[in-house]
Design a protein around this motif. Sequence first.
Motif, short mmCIF file in Angstrom:
data_model
loop_
_atom_site.label_atom_id
_atom_site.label_comp_id
_atom_site.label_asym_id
_atom_site.label_seq_id
_atom_site.Cartn_x
_atom_site.Cartn_y
_atom_site.Cartn_z
N LEU A 118 0.68 -1.08 0.20
CA LEU A 118 0.16 -0.03 -0.16
C LEU A 118 0.91 1.21 -0.03
CD1 LEU A 118 -2.68 -0.94 2.64
CD2 LEU A 118 -3.07 -0.87 0.05
N GLU A 119 1.98 1.07 0.37
CA GLU A 119 3.22 2.22 0.30
C GLU A 119 3.62 2.33 -1.04
OE1 GLU A 119 4.91 3.62 3.05
OE2 GLU A 119 3.57 2.61 4.54
N LEU A 120 2.87 3.53 -1.55
CA LEU A 120 3.55 3.77 -3.08
C LEU A 120 5.02 4.21 -3.09
CD1 LEU A 120 1.11 6.10 -4.91
CD2 LEU A 120 1.94 4.09 -5.36
N ASP A 121 5.92 4.60 -1.99
CA ASP A 121 7.05 5.02 -2.10
C ASP A 121 7.84 3.62 -2.29
OD1 ASP A 121 6.63 7.51 -1.81
OD2 ASP A 121 7.16 7.49 0.40
N GLU A 122 7.31 2.60 -1.42
CA GLU A 122 7.96 1.29 -1.47
C GLU A 122 8.01 0.55 -2.97
OE1 GLU A 122 6.46 -2.22 1.15
OE2 GLU A 122 8.63 -2.26 1.52
N ILE A 123 6.77 0.70 -3.52
CA ILE A 123 6.55 0.10 -5.04
C ILE A 123 7.41 1.07 -5.95
CG2 ILE A 123 4.88 0.33 -6.84
CD1 ILE A 123 3.48 -1.53 -5.12
N LEU A 124 7.55 2.27 -5.61
CA LEU A 124 8.26 2.98 -6.61
C LEU A 124 9.63 2.77 -6.45
CD1 LEU A 124 6.33 6.43 -6.78
CD2 LEU A 124 6.67 5.05 -8.51
N ASP A 125 10.37 2.77 -5.21
CA ASP A 125 11.47 2.53 -5.01
C ASP A 125 12.17 1.14 -5.46
OD1 ASP A 125 11.93 4.96 -3.93
OD2 ASP A 125 11.96 4.31 -1.68
N LEU A 126 11.27 -0.05 -5.18
CA LEU A 126 11.80 -1.36 -5.29
C LEU A 126 11.41 -2.00 -6.94
CD1 LEU A 126 11.16 -3.33 -2.05
CD2 LEU A 126 13.49 -2.54 -3.16
N SER A 127 10.47 -1.60 -7.36
CA SER A 127 9.91 -2.46 -8.59
C SER A 127 10.61 -1.73 -9.79
CB SER A 127 8.38 -1.73 -8.79
OG SER A 127 7.53 -1.95 -7.72
N ASP A 128 10.63 -2.91 -10.53
CA ASP A 128 11.23 -2.54 -12.13
C ASP A 128 10.05 -2.08 -12.96
OD1 ASP A 128 13.89 -3.07 -11.48
OD2 ASP A 128 13.32 -5.10 -11.21
N ARG A 129 8.92 -2.84 -12.72
CA ARG A 129 7.75 -2.43 -13.53
C ARG A 129 6.64 -2.49 -12.37
NH1 ARG A 129 5.88 -6.19 -17.59
NH2 ARG A 129 6.58 -7.83 -16.14
N ILE A 130 5.60 -1.84 -12.74
CA ILE A 130 4.31 -1.45 -12.00
C ILE A 130 3.47 -1.85 -12.55
CG2 ILE A 130 3.17 0.04 -10.35
CD1 ILE A 130 5.89 1.76 -10.33
N ALA A 131 2.52 -2.64 -12.09
CA ALA A 131 1.15 -2.92 -12.46
C ALA A 131 0.16 -2.38 -11.57
CB ALA A 131 0.96 -4.55 -12.62
N VAL A 132 -0.92 -1.74 -12.15
CA VAL A 132 -1.86 -0.85 -11.47
C VAL A 132 -3.16 -1.92 -11.46
CG1 VAL A 132 -3.13 1.06 -10.98
CG2 VAL A 132 -0.80 1.13 -11.57
N ILE A 133 -3.74 -1.94 -10.44
CA ILE A 133 -4.97 -2.89 -10.41
C ILE A 133 -6.22 -1.72 -9.86
CG2 ILE A 133 -4.69 -3.64 -8.03
CD1 ILE A 133 -5.80 -6.43 -8.75
N TYR A 134 -7.38 -2.00 -10.29
CA TYR A 134 -8.48 -1.20 -9.84
C TYR A 134 -9.73 -2.04 -10.19
CZ TYR A 134 -12.00 2.38 -9.81
OH TYR A 134 -13.14 3.07 -9.51
N ASN A 135 -10.39 -2.33 -9.22
CA ASN A 135 -11.84 -2.98 -9.64
C ASN A 135 -11.55 -4.36 -10.12
OD1 ASN A 135 -14.42 -2.33 -9.16
ND2 ASN A 135 -14.57 -0.74 -10.66
N GLY A 136 -10.43 -4.97 -9.75
CA GLY A 136 -10.38 -6.38 -10.18
C GLY A 136 -9.58 -6.54 -11.49
N GLU A 137 -9.47 -5.41 -12.19
CA GLU A 137 -8.88 -5.35 -13.45
C GLU A 137 -7.63 -4.60 -13.74
OE1 GLU A 137 -12.10 -4.43 -16.49
OE2 GLU A 137 -13.18 -4.34 -14.99
#
Lengths: 507, 371
Positions: free
Chosen positions: A460-479
């Motif tokens: 849930l921490e956007l910072d953590e996702i941004l710092d660590l990830s190489d690619r980011i998938a975003v999920i909304y409403n199960g899609e």
Amino acid sequence: MDYIVEMNNIRKEFPGIVACDDIDFQVKKGEIHALLGENGAGKSTLMNILFGLYQPDSGSIVLRGKKTNIANPNIANDLGIGMVHQHFKLVHNFTVTENIILGLEPTRALMVDTRSASSRIRELSKRYNLNVNPDAKIEDVSVGMQQRVEIIKMLYRDAEILIFDEPTAVLTPQEVQELTKIMHSLIDEGKTIILITHKLREIMSIADRCTVIRWGKVIGTVSVSETSEEKLAEMMVGRKVIFDLDKKEARPKEEILSLEKLTVNGKDGGHGLKSFSLGVKCGEIVGLAGVDGNGQSELIEAVIGLRKPDGGKILLHGEDISNLSIRERIEKGVAHIPEDRHKHGLVLDYTVQENFILKNYYQPPFSARGLLNWDTIYEHAERVIKDFDVRSGQGVEASARSLSGGNQQKAIVGREIDGNPDLLVAVQPTRGLDVGAIEYIHQRLLEQRDQGKAVLLISLELDEILDLSDRIAVIYNGELVGIVDADETDENEIGLMMAGGKRGAAV
Amino acid sequence: MKTKVRVKKDFYMSFFAILLGLLAGAVLMAVTGNNPFEGFFYLFRGGLMNIERIGNTLATATPLIFAGLSVAFAFKTGLFNIGGAGQMLIGGLCATAIGLTFDLPKPILLTMIVFGSLIGGALWASLPGLLKARFNVHEVVSTIMMNWIAYWVIYYIVPQYFKGPFLETESQRIPEAASLKVPWLTELFNGSYINLGIFLAIIFVVISSLILERTTLGYELKAVGYNRDAAEAAGINVNRNIVLSMAIAGALAGLGGATFYVGFASNMQIGVLPSQGFDGIAVALLGANSPWGVFAAAVFFGLLHTGKGFMNAMTAIPPEVADTIIATIIYFAATSVLIERNWDKIKKINFAALLNRGKKDSLKAGSGGEQ
Ligand SMILES: Nc1ncnc2c1ncn2[C@@H]1O[C@H](COP(=O)(O)OP(=O)(O)OP(=O)(O)O)[C@@H](O)[C@H]1O
Ligand SMILES: [Mg+2]
């Protein structure tokens, strides 16, 4: 100086450790006082003493200028002290109202008068904008909601001194903002707040003063306006903390996990997962960003095998694993850091060493011909607690229950990373960890990646996702809203996508 | 090392419960106009005064040990086995049936009896296990129902196939070769009821404790008992463990049935659920669910049961006092959770200060009365 709370020379020992080593701690009326310290420093213990859950071995507590003996939480309640615990204490098959009035049930003609209670709860909920439905069952509501229930529970008892033990570790950024607002309105009403948190930024933005403790000793109390995040971190850890990660270029290889049109029906009317496709490659970290409750838990449970998918495929190394048991998946190299560490992560009544073999106790070297090999189990555990700095009074023989919240988390993360899995599904891996531990865990996750392993990071921490990830998938409403390269995006864009906006649409 | 700390605490708890139980018994004796010291003297003397009595104490304890182990074992997996009585009946039936059917040398026959009752009990108890695993039927309900099914099964089968020569309500006596009683042991204990069952019980105490502490099986069972969700997430087959745990519990109770019906007794009566099946719950509770704790608790209960007759014969104290003591001990063992929760506070109570305050309060109350 008029302090509302003075804890003098508080000492509390547990077998093998001094949790509070003659602590002096003073809180002024009407302030937000942050309590900061490494995992296992003794913060929760100190506050549990103030709340009457533990008795100090020595030392005294002075409340509003009067020496007091707080023998149990009921007395604390009467004295106007309320506490939201690190691990919530709610009865899951009770409604919100029942939980809130538990222990002081208003009665009318010998019957528990839930009606008057729930109208009072509604009123409180409205006044503080807490949005709590008094009739909902706890097991049906989100963690954030449970948090707010705990807050109302405190307000319902007319608490004046409010203790929050890591309230934001389980909240989404939006919920954190709401909580901040609530705290300010509480202060405006003349209440006093003691806030335990590991998030330095939160301390800087809402606290007035901050007391730092390390290994059970007070290092100092500072005024927040005269300090900085770096200084606080240094006081707490005793060395400089590098906030910048040493992140090398990723070298992704073949795909290890492929979700093909994965569909999972939601739990009673939830979003579920709708025809979700995503690939994770060896040698990369894929972050999954999204507002809580948008299908993340369905995805996680389907991948690790806690839930059968209702459609689509889950491929691991090209092989469909949707019908394999959890154990078969673990044996194929899938590891999991669960969201709820007490429910899925640990057997609290087992020792630390027993918890370390939870997934592979039946394999050599931990056992042979059905007999456990305690020597090996012990040595293995000794090594892991050293590697991951899992602190406790009795080392590997401490029960998991006696560990501090952050150390429980470190134990789980240690177990999962130490198994060197091909695919690590890491859900909020650094929840409740101090900055030093976060730095270390992040480093280890990157190491996994650099060794050609894959990590699916849900946070849930956007910072953590941004710092660590190489690619980011975003999920909304199960899609799946979209997948972006971490280098080419920022908080704003991800934020928009998390609200369901397609990439580029809002630019 | 942690286990040691834990065991020590459990030991104190049980000790405390026993002490309070005895205290309650003493009060009861005093209230009924008897001398408690005399009462206890004869109660314990009755269970220990000579080698025969000691033998009887152990013989009475034997089925209790098995019943207690059965409850304790299931409890480690988080299951509450109230079906001990029914499982004992089925184990006893298997033992009796084998004993009355086959005419074989004693060692072979006894081996068959041991395995027969073990398997019978295991199968009987695995049914509630399966119901729990498959349909989430609560084991408390289903094991109680299984007790009554066992009761009526015996009611039908015994008169139908193993009717005794005189009475419809009991089976034939089993032959010498099928009895767990052996002459050398009976002689050694001067004609007591003691039988090979006690050795069997000790062996199974050791086996149970080995399973629970040293094997991957025990590790799994306990993991499921402590935290089902975490066990499942770690890849442990929870349902399999539930069935297995019930089967093992049933096997232990079934063996207990054998030691009772072809050891302590030598025939089966219809229309009775053996009370040991339920006493096993108390034994497990007092023994803190540890195999050796169960052993000690069962021997202690055996002692009270054996001694109460003697106490009754020598004094005017009714034997029910012994049962009351047992009941009170169970009560305090059950509430020891409360004691444990407040252990830290109990340790810290300043008794001297409390006494002083008590004096002050009574003074106050006294002066209040004068006004
Ligand atoms: N009931 C207990 N029995 C034994 N040891 C305990 C117990 N409670 C806490 N401890 C130990 O006391 C120390 C302090 O624990 P505490 O929970 O206060 O830490 P904390 O500062 O809240 O850490 P965290 O940030 O991880 O929550 C830890 O080493 C912990 O293992
Ligand atoms: Mg804590």
